[in-house]
Write a protein that holds these residues in place. Structure first.
Motif, PDB file in Angstrom:
ATOM      1  N   THR A 249       2.493   1.534  -3.623  1.00 40.23           N
ATOM      2  CA  THR A 249       1.330   2.311  -4.285  1.00 40.23           C
ATOM      3  C   THR A 249       1.236   3.695  -4.120  1.00 40.23           C
ATOM      4  N   ASP A 250       0.999   3.971  -2.806  1.00 44.60           N
ATOM      5  CA  ASP A 250       0.779   5.458  -2.557  1.00 44.60           C
ATOM      6  C   ASP A 250       1.789   6.223  -3.136  1.00 44.60           C
TER       7      ASP A 250
ATOM      8  N   LYS B 211       0.745  -1.356  -0.119  1.00 48.97           N
ATOM      9  CA  LYS B 211       0.112  -0.004   0.144  1.00 48.97           C
ATOM     10  C   LYS B 211       0.909   1.319   0.116  1.00 48.97           C
TER      11      LYS B 211
END
Length: 192
Positions: free
Chosen positions: A137-138, A134
């Motif tokens: 991806t951020d 995550k």
């Protein structure tokens, strides 16, 4: 020599081991490195055995948690050495002459790798993979790769320090994350 049967090794390398209560594997790792690579220096972060001579030793292992220590020790190395070095565990062995720089190997995508941790007993690892995925991806990494392999990893200290410092202060990453995948996906010289 000009003999074509002689294989030249890569330039001198700096091995950095992060250790916690090392056993005989560490001795064998050092022997294999000496036999197959042009080792310029060795640094130990954490617990150095009493028999080890001629190696720099840095204090490490700040907690009782092995995963947190792994990230912390990698960060200690990155802050101490801004150039290139190879991070190793005590049970890494060199099986042939090191004639070219170490490739940066990855396993598969982070999502695919986290899918291997379905057993409830591995929930901690699955969460680490998902949290790191995550975060990556951020950070606009498309399809983050998992560099979580049990092999030596060549890193640049300045880049590793930058990646770990940024991720440590970013509220989007719960906990320390997986340093190998953070580095493999975010180090400026490795980004495509």
């Amino acid at each position: 020599r000009s003999d074509s049967s002689v294989v030249e090794r890569v330039s001198k390398i700096h091995l950095v081991y992060y250790l916690s209560n090392p056993g005989e594997e560490f001795r064998y790792s050092l022997r294999s490195a000496a036999a197959h690579a042009d080792v310029e220096r060795v640094t130990v972060i954490g617990d150095a055995p009493s028999w080890l001579k001629k190696a720099k030793v840095l204090t490490g292992n700040p907690t009782a948690n092995a995963q947190i220590n792994s990230v912390a020790n990698a960060h200690i190395a990155a802050r101490a050495f801004k150039d290139d070095f190879i991070l190793c565990n005590d049970d890494f062995y060199w099986l042939r002459d090191q004639t070219e720089p170490l490739p940066l190997w990855y396993f598969r995508t982070m999502t695919q790798h986290s899918g291997l941790y379905q057993d409830p007993r591995s929930a901690h690892w699955r969460k680490l993979y998902l949290d790191t995925t995550k975060y990556l991806t951020d950070m606009r990494v498309v399809m983050p790769k998992s560099f979580e392999l049990h092999i030596p990893m060549q890193v640049n200290g300045a880049e590793l320090d930058r990646v770990l410092t940024r991720s440590a202060s970013d509220h989007r990453l719960a906990g320390p994350g997986l340093w190998r995948s953070l580095y493999g996906n975010l180090a400026p010289s490795l980004r495509h």
